[in-house]
Write an enzyme that holds these catalytic residues in place. Structure first.
Site, mmCIF file in Angstrom:
data_model
loop_
_atom_site.group_PDB
_atom_site.id
_atom_site.type_symbol
_atom_site.label_atom_id
_atom_site.label_comp_id
_atom_site.label_asym_id
_atom_site.label_seq_id
_atom_site.Cartn_x
_atom_site.Cartn_y
_atom_site.Cartn_z
ATOM 1 N N HIS A 1 35.433 -96.747 -9.510
ATOM 2 C CA HIS A 1 35.681 -95.567 -10.344
ATOM 3 C C HIS A 1 37.000 -95.738 -11.099
ATOM 4 O O HIS A 1 37.995 -96.208 -10.534
ATOM 5 C CB HIS A 1 35.737 -94.319 -9.450
ATOM 6 C CG HIS A 1 35.674 -93.035 -10.211
ATOM 7 N ND1 HIS A 1 36.751 -92.518 -10.868
ATOM 8 C CD2 HIS A 1 34.641 -92.164 -10.416
ATOM 9 C CE1 HIS A 1 36.394 -91.379 -11.454
ATOM 10 N NE2 HIS A 1 35.116 -91.138 -11.192
ATOM 11 N N SER B 1 29.981 -90.638 -15.597
ATOM 12 C CA SER B 1 29.760 -89.495 -14.712
ATOM 13 C C SER B 1 30.557 -88.296 -15.209
ATOM 14 O O SER B 1 31.507 -88.447 -15.989
ATOM 15 C CB SER B 1 30.198 -89.839 -13.287
ATOM 16 O OG SER B 1 31.577 -90.134 -13.254
ATOM 17 N N GLU C 1 24.239 -85.829 -8.240
ATOM 18 C CA GLU C 1 25.029 -86.168 -7.060
ATOM 19 C C GLU C 1 25.217 -84.926 -6.184
ATOM 20 O O GLU C 1 25.921 -83.997 -6.581
ATOM 21 C CB GLU C 1 26.402 -86.711 -7.488
ATOM 22 C CG GLU C 1 27.288 -87.078 -6.304
ATOM 23 C CD GLU C 1 28.632 -87.684 -6.721
ATOM 24 O OE1 GLU C 1 28.949 -87.671 -7.919
ATOM 25 O OE2 GLU C 1 29.353 -88.159 -5.823
ATOM 26 N N GLU D 1 32.366 -77.873 -3.432
ATOM 27 C CA GLU D 1 32.373 -78.399 -4.806
ATOM 28 C C GLU D 1 31.137 -78.006 -5.613
ATOM 29 O O GLU D 1 31.074 -78.283 -6.803
ATOM 30 C CB GLU D 1 32.563 -79.924 -4.783
ATOM 31 C CG GLU D 1 33.933 -80.303 -4.217
ATOM 32 C CD GLU D 1 34.212 -81.809 -4.203
ATOM 33 O OE1 GLU D 1 33.649 -82.517 -5.041
ATOM 34 O OE2 GLU D 1 34.997 -82.242 -3.336
ATOM 35 N N ASP E 1 26.658 -89.887 -2.098
ATOM 36 C CA ASP E 1 28.079 -90.214 -1.944
ATOM 37 C C ASP E 1 28.422 -90.026 -0.470
ATOM 38 O O ASP E 1 28.215 -88.949 0.093
ATOM 39 C CB ASP E 1 28.897 -89.262 -2.829
ATOM 40 C CG ASP E 1 30.396 -89.474 -2.723
ATOM 41 O OD1 ASP E 1 30.905 -89.679 -1.604
ATOM 42 O OD2 ASP E 1 31.076 -89.399 -3.759
ATOM 43 N N HIS F 1 30.628 -87.024 0.667
ATOM 44 C CA HIS F 1 29.944 -85.725 0.736
ATOM 45 C C HIS F 1 28.916 -85.707 1.863
ATOM 46 O O HIS F 1 28.771 -84.699 2.565
ATOM 47 C CB HIS F 1 29.281 -85.400 -0.607
ATOM 48 C CG HIS F 1 30.259 -85.310 -1.734
ATOM 49 N ND1 HIS F 1 31.191 -84.295 -1.822
ATOM 50 C CD2 HIS F 1 30.471 -86.109 -2.795
ATOM 51 C CE1 HIS F 1 31.930 -84.477 -2.916
ATOM 52 N NE2 HIS F 1 31.519 -85.577 -3.516
ATOM 53 N N HIS G 1 27.718 -93.796 -4.213
ATOM 54 C CA HIS G 1 29.179 -93.782 -4.134
ATOM 55 C C HIS G 1 29.631 -94.068 -2.716
ATOM 56 O O HIS G 1 29.171 -93.425 -1.772
ATOM 57 C CB HIS G 1 29.729 -92.390 -4.506
ATOM 58 C CG HIS G 1 30.013 -92.223 -5.962
ATOM 59 N ND1 HIS G 1 30.201 -90.976 -6.541
ATOM 60 C CD2 HIS G 1 30.163 -93.134 -6.962
ATOM 61 C CE1 HIS G 1 30.455 -91.147 -7.831
ATOM 62 N NE2 HIS G 1 30.422 -92.431 -8.112
ATOM 63 N N ARG H 1 38.780 -90.083 1.522
ATOM 64 C CA ARG H 1 38.778 -90.680 0.184
ATOM 65 C C ARG H 1 39.896 -91.708 -0.022
ATOM 66 O O ARG H 1 40.311 -91.956 -1.150
ATOM 67 C CB ARG H 1 38.813 -89.608 -0.909
ATOM 68 C CG ARG H 1 37.603 -88.682 -0.855
ATOM 69 C CD ARG H 1 37.425 -87.878 -2.119
ATOM 70 N NE ARG H 1 36.091 -88.074 -2.679
ATOM 71 C CZ ARG H 1 35.516 -87.254 -3.565
ATOM 72 N NH1 ARG H 1 36.147 -86.202 -4.007
ATOM 73 N NH2 ARG H 1 34.319 -87.504 -4.023
ATOM 74 N N GLU I 1 34.690 -95.120 -4.765
ATOM 75 C CA GLU I 1 35.376 -93.957 -5.330
ATOM 76 C C GLU I 1 36.514 -93.581 -4.392
ATOM 77 O O GLU I 1 36.305 -93.444 -3.186
ATOM 78 C CB GLU I 1 34.379 -92.797 -5.448
ATOM 79 C CG GLU I 1 34.794 -91.739 -6.415
ATOM 80 C CD GLU I 1 33.689 -90.692 -6.619
ATOM 81 O OE1 GLU I 1 33.521 -90.261 -7.742
ATOM 82 O OE2 GLU I 1 33.026 -90.311 -5.646
#
Ligand code: MN
Length: 291
Positions: free
Chosen positions: A8, A65, A148, A154, A181, A184, A207, A213, A242
């Site tokens: 990313h 994205s 996604e 979110e 991802d 998530h 992802h 993260r 990411e």
């Protein structure tokens, strides 16, 4: 596993000026990544001709994205806000095409951010309708769309792969895929293998992100199971790393993603480590799976 490995752009830069895109694309190529994911939250901010030339020069493929905002949320009940979101998505498809991308994914279906309540039936219906139309525009541009699922803080529309599959079915489009991802999934899916296998060949983008993260392997996510599941379904689409830190800030994206802490300060070291980590997991998954 034959997946192309991506990174990313926020690992490198917080904006997309000519100098920033050059830095991001050159750094991606230098570490041997196949692909860079370019955020198009504000498609007008991307000079497609310049970006296309830089990608060509460095031999890097683009993916794109975005996440919608409060003022262009297609899951709104306000027709003006929905219309703004549809315009943003059309612009994003055009910019994606013009930089040579064949993929536009992310939170295309709602605002990226915390909602004060569950979705309304009308709002969700608006999102399905708009995405059905965007999928047609995208098809003409040679673009696959990816939805996604993100965690409950979110979006309130799609939090799991199963919800994404149901939503895509409602659009009736055949060029919308699921974009999972791990960050998530770690919050919303109790069973990584079931989530990945449930998507099967409708999984079109992936992802890789840690539970916090940051550096892969320094959090709590069970990547061994995840990569074995990807190998099991014969996944061959992109796998993109990411990661976010307060060391690199996109004023629009970093705040909605709640990037407050500094989990790394050297993007090159982080990305070099991530690529080796992903390649190792792909190797182990392939060797450890009889197909
Ligand atoms: Mn993601």
């Amino acid at each position: 596993m034959k997946s192309k490995i991506g990174v990313h752009a926020l690992v490198w830069v917080g904006g997309w000026s000519e100098a920033e895109s050059e830095k991001a694309i050159a750094s991606t190529a230098e570490l041997g990544y196949d692909l860079i994911e370019i955020p198009l939250l504000d498609p007008a901010n991307v000079d497609a001709a310049v970006t296309a030339r830089q990608l060509e020069t460095h031999g890097v493929r683009p993916a794109t994205s975005l996440g919608l905002g409060a003022d262009n949320d297609i899951s709104s009940t306000d027709p003006e806000i929905v219309a703004r979101g549809e315009a943003t998505l059309h612009d994003a498809v055009r910019v994606a095409r013009d930089i040579g991308a064949t993929y536009l994914g992310g939170v295309l279906y709602s605002m990226l951010g915390k909602y004060p309540g569950p979705p309304t039936e009308v709002g969700r219906g608006n999102s399905v309708e708009v995405l059905a139309r965007i999928a047609e525009t995208a098809k003409a541009a040679g673009i696959t769309l990816g939805l996604e699922p993100v965690n409950r803080y979110e979006s309130n529309i799609i939090n799991t792969g199963a919800q994404a599959l149901a939503f895509i079915d409602e659009t009736g489009a055949d060029n919308i895929v699921v974009h999972l991802d791990t960050y998530h999934m770690n919050i919303e899916d109790g069973d990584f293998a079931a989530a990945i296998e449930g998507c099967g060949d409708r999984l079109g983008y992936f992802h890789i992100g840690e539970s916090h993260r940051g550096y892969l392997g320094t959090g709590t996510i069970d990547f061994r199971t995840i990569f074995r599941s990807l190998a099991k379904i014969g996944y061959d689409k992109p796998i993109t790393f990411e990661s976010f830190s307060s060391a690199v800030v996109d004023p629009k994206l970093s705040n909605v993603l709640a990037v407050w802490r500094n989990l790394w300060d050297d993007g090159a070291d982080l990305a070099r480590h991530a690529k080796a980590f992903i390649e190792n997991e792909m190797f182990v998954a392939t060797k450890g799976t009889s197909r």
